[in-house]
Design an enzyme around this catalytic site. Structure first.
Site, PDB file in Angstrom:
ATOM      1  N   ARG A 183      -0.784   2.361  -7.910  1.00  0.00           N
ATOM      2  CA  ARG A 183      -1.736   3.434  -7.610  1.00  0.00           C
ATOM      3  C   ARG A 183      -3.013   3.324  -8.444  1.00  0.00           C
ATOM      4  O   ARG A 183      -3.620   4.314  -8.838  1.00  0.00           O
ATOM      5  CB  ARG A 183      -1.070   4.799  -7.761  1.00  0.00           C
ATOM      6  CG  ARG A 183       0.123   4.963  -6.813  1.00  0.00           C
ATOM      7  CD  ARG A 183       0.833   6.273  -6.921  1.00  0.00           C
ATOM      8  NE  ARG A 183       0.087   7.414  -6.439  1.00  0.00           N
ATOM      9  CZ  ARG A 183      -0.072   7.765  -5.163  1.00  0.00           C
ATOM     10  NH1 ARG A 183       0.493   7.042  -4.214  1.00  0.00           N
ATOM     11  NH2 ARG A 183      -0.768   8.829  -4.822  1.00  0.00           N
ATOM     12  N   LEU A 224       0.881  -1.156   0.000  1.00  0.00           N
ATOM     13  CA  LEU A 224       0.000   0.000   0.000  1.00  0.00           C
ATOM     14  C   LEU A 224       0.923   1.212   0.000  1.00  0.00           C
ATOM     15  O   LEU A 224       1.903   1.244   0.745  1.00  0.00           O
ATOM     16  CB  LEU A 224      -0.873   0.048   1.258  1.00  0.00           C
ATOM     17  CG  LEU A 224      -2.098  -0.837   1.319  1.00  0.00           C
ATOM     18  CD1 LEU A 224      -2.730  -0.769   2.706  1.00  0.00           C
ATOM     19  CD2 LEU A 224      -3.113  -0.428   0.269  1.00  0.00           C
ATOM     20  N   ASP A 225       0.620   2.205  -0.802  1.00  0.00           N
ATOM     21  CA  ASP A 225       1.433   3.408  -0.816  1.00  0.00           C
ATOM     22  C   ASP A 225       1.409   4.062   0.558  1.00  0.00           C
ATOM     23  O   ASP A 225       0.470   3.860   1.335  1.00  0.00           O
ATOM     24  CB  ASP A 225       0.901   4.388  -1.859  1.00  0.00           C
ATOM     25  CG  ASP A 225       1.040   3.847  -3.270  1.00  0.00           C
ATOM     26  OD1 ASP A 225       2.048   3.176  -3.548  1.00  0.00           O
ATOM     27  OD2 ASP A 225       0.142   4.094  -4.083  1.00  0.00           O
ATOM     28  N   ALA A 226       2.408   4.876   0.826  1.00  0.00           N
ATOM     29  CA  ALA A 226       2.486   5.550   2.124  1.00  0.00           C
ATOM     30  C   ALA A 226       1.241   6.379   2.401  1.00  0.00           C
ATOM     31  O   ALA A 226       0.793   6.478   3.548  1.00  0.00           O
ATOM     32  CB  ALA A 226       3.735   6.425   2.196  1.00  0.00           C
TER      33      ALA A 226
END
Length: 185
Positions: free
Chosen positions: A140, A40-42
């Protein structure tokens, strides 16, 4: 061993720091030798699975296995039924059409603990929580899909991977999955 973790905002899905100010998984007291399955992206929150068993990677991440990932996205504006249909049928991102998805407006709108720092709010534009389920995992992807239909994502929370649901797991905490839960994957 398979672990479910509620990844907070501004935490990387890795144990080693990058050059930014984001925290890492090293802060959360995981057992030795586990690693994140996928990422998961930050700036995204929610369910992240970790394991010390490599076979989980292909089982969970391969689009061929059609393991649905469920996201709640707080988007700018209110998507029309046409926009939701567009998401369901697939949208073009970076020159390639996404696989069909499941998309709906969450009714009633959920009450989610505010994020720190808070999301950008515009007084003249409402925001809406939608549920989006996908079974591929491009970089994303959810954010790009909502942007392609004209509703940028303000906040993104992964709620489930297959039958494994975030439930009431508090942000920054983790638990080991039961044998039954692991077998559901």
């Amino acid at each position: 061993m398979l672990l479910a973790f509620h990844k907070p905002y501004a935490v990387l899905s890795q144990f080693t720091p990058d050059k930014g100010e984001n925290r890492t998984l090293a802060e959360f007291g995981f057992p030795k030798d586990v690693y994140a399955i996928g990422r998961l992206d930050a700036d995204s929150e929610g369910l992240l699975l970790l394991s010390d068993e490599p076979q989980w990677n292909a089982r969970i991440l391969s689009p061929k296995n059609e393991l649905w990932k469920t996201y709640w996205a707080q988007v700018e504006g209110t998507p029309s039924s046409e926009s939701l249909t567009q998401l369901r049928e697939g949208v073009i991102i970076e020159g390639k059409k996404t696989l069909p998805a499941r998309a709906s407006i969450l009714e009633p709108q959920p009450t989610i603990v505010p994020r720190n720092p808070p999301i950008r709010v515009r007084k003249s534009i409402p925001d809406t929580w939608i549920e989006l389920q996908i079974h591929e995992g491009r970089n994303r992807q959810v954010r790009k899909m909502t942007a392609a239909m004209g509703h940028p994502t303000l906040r993104l929370i992964r709620r489930a991977i297959g039958e494994i649901n975030l439930g009431d797991l508090a942000s920054g905490t983790w638990r080991e999955l039961s044998r039954e839960e692991s077998q559901s994957l």
